[in-house]
Design a protein around this motif. Structure first.
Motif, PDB file in Angstrom:
ATOM      1  N   ARG A 190       0.827  -1.204   0.000  1.00  0.00           N
ATOM      2  CA  ARG A 190       0.000   0.000   0.000  1.00  0.00           C
ATOM      3  C   ARG A 190       0.866   1.261   0.000  1.00  0.00           C
ATOM      4  O   ARG A 190       0.516   2.263  -0.643  1.00  0.00           O
ATOM      5  N   ASP A 224      -7.753  -8.615  -2.591  1.00  0.00           N
ATOM      6  CA  ASP A 224      -8.333  -7.558  -1.764  1.00  0.00           C
ATOM      7  C   ASP A 224      -8.204  -7.890  -0.277  1.00  0.00           C
ATOM      8  O   ASP A 224      -7.957  -7.007   0.546  1.00  0.00           O
ATOM      9  N   GLY A 279      -5.804  -5.296   0.433  1.00  0.00           N
ATOM     10  CA  GLY A 279      -6.805  -4.248   0.501  1.00  0.00           C
ATOM     11  C   GLY A 279      -6.872  -3.618   1.888  1.00  0.00           C
ATOM     12  O   GLY A 279      -5.911  -3.699   2.658  1.00  0.00           O
ATOM     13  N   PRO A 280      -8.031  -2.968   2.137  1.00  0.00           N
ATOM     14  CA  PRO A 280      -9.280  -3.044   1.379  1.00  0.00           C
ATOM     15  C   PRO A 280      -9.356  -2.042   0.236  1.00  0.00           C
ATOM     16  O   PRO A 280      -8.486  -1.190   0.089  1.00  0.00           O
ATOM     17  N   GLY A 281     -10.440  -2.200  -0.540  1.00  0.00           N
ATOM     18  CA  GLY A 281     -10.774  -1.210  -1.550  1.00  0.00           C
ATOM     19  C   GLY A 281     -10.122  -1.395  -2.894  1.00  0.00           C
ATOM     20  O   GLY A 281     -10.140  -0.477  -3.721  1.00  0.00           O
ATOM     21  N   GLY A 289     -15.266  -7.492  -3.137  1.00  0.00           N
ATOM     22  CA  GLY A 289     -15.458  -7.532  -1.694  1.00  0.00           C
ATOM     23  C   GLY A 289     -14.952  -8.828  -1.079  1.00  0.00           C
ATOM     24  O   GLY A 289     -13.872  -9.320  -1.416  1.00  0.00           O
TER      25      GLY A 289
END
Length: 358
Positions: free
Chosen positions: A13, A266, A270-272, A277
């Motif tokens: 991230r 994810d 993740g998230p997102g 989902g």
């Protein structure tokens, strides 16, 4: 038991400019364990770039990997320039092309060889072109090479400088489900992809997303870098998932593999990242345990059952039939038939299976 998945999420991230989702810090005493885990999952570049506390040993390995990746990217450019006049449908898949699409820099991703696709009818031109480029077939028997190509298993070539190149006219082995309409000779799903000093023909991010999800399932979540590919494509190409789903239509396995692969990506990075989902919660939990070191790898029988979890009954039947009866390398090594008699392998394959197993 490994516990480095949160660190990988944090590094991913940070590298892709996404909000921090937590992950803790790396204790100096855990650096050696992280190094071994990163080597197993081919994550030197990701962890070195995203974790300031990764340590000198991991940083040195990451720099060596970056140099290795640069050499392979340059060789991919050279080889594509040499072969594409002979093989107009030639495409570079995965490797440097995927790295350019899914990672901020090509050198952050690890790859050991180069993979190309070309049209099935151009095998003779392929041999001539690889010879001109300085490569020799990896198998000594020309008949074996020709049979491997004909039945869709792919062929390999080696260069004196250490490069290994694998080329096929199929995306996966003959028994593994794949959308029939996606072929290397078609224009849908392929585009020009810049690498370092030149561009090559390669799958689009959407096609690479579908390919990466099926590839991760083919290997049973064996390597976290392959999930990072999926996550990187989702993060950098927001439209890739619906486009990949459109490519996968008419192949239920491909649709389910795409959804499951993106759900795993994810969950781990993740998230997102994508619109799927928390689908396939049991699959996600199994992948996390496998990649985090809490579950062992699957043997061949378990892996085939895992593949079948994503198939319809018709796909399972076709998968089992093709695996049982499609001639393979064991047949070609046991009996080297001339091309004119290649059809006999369809008769000899069941006999060999009965006598010697698959």
């Amino acid at each position: 038991m490994d516990d480095f998945l949160p660190l990988a999420r944090r590094a991913f991230r940070a590298l892709h400019g996404l909000p921090d989702a937590g992950g803790g810090t790396l204790a100096p005493a855990a650096r050696e364990g992280l190094f071994a885990w990163a080597r197993r999952h081919r994550l030197f570049g990701l962890l070195q770039a995203g974790l300031p506390e990764a340590g000198e040993k991991l940083r040195t390995a990451a720099y060596g990997q970056a140099q290795h990746a640069a050499r392979h990217a340059n060789e991919a450019e050279r080889l594509f320039a040499s072969l594409s006049p002979l093989l107009p449908e030639l495409a570079l898949v995965k490797g440097p092309a995927l790295a350019a699409q899914a990672w901020p820099q090509i050198g952050l991703r690890s790859f050991d060889d180069l993979d190309f696709l070309c049209a099935r009818r151009n095998y003779t031109r392929l041999l001539a072109g690889m010879r001109t480029a300085g490569y020799a077939p990896a198998a000594d028997d020309p008949r074996r090479m020709e049979h491997l190509w004909h039945y869709g298993w792919g062929v390999a070539f080696r260069h004196p400088d250490g490069f290994l190149v694998e080329i096929n006219h199929r995306f996966f082995p003959p028994h593994y489900p794949w959308p029939r309409r996606i072929r290397v000779a078609e224009t849908d799903g392929f585009a020009s992809q810049p690498l370092d000093a030149a561009a090559v023909r390669a799958p689009t991010p959407a096609l690479h997303l579908l390919l990466s999800c099926e590839h991760a399932i083919w290997h049973g979540w064996a390597r976290l870098a392959w999930i990072a590919d999926v996550a990187g494509l989702l993060a950098r190409h927001p439209d890739a998932f619906p486009q990949a789903m459109a490519l996968a239509r008419s192949c239920p396995f491909a649709e389910r593999a795409l959804t499951a692969g993106c759900a795993v990506a994810d969950a781990l990075f993740g998230p997102g990242l994508g619109p799927v989902g928390r689908m396939f919660p049991d699959v996600v939990a199994h992948a996390a345990a496998r990649l985090g070191g809490q579950a062992r790898g699957m043997n061949d029988v378990e892996l085939r059952r895992f593949h079948e979890r994503f198939m319809t009954r018709a796909e399972i039947f076709a998968y089992r039939w093709r695996r049982a009866f499609t001639p393979g390398d064991g047949d070609f090594q046991r009996l080297s038939l001339p091309s004119a008699l290649r059809g006999l392998y369809w008769l000899l394959r069941p006999a060999r299976g009965a006598l010697f197993g698959s």
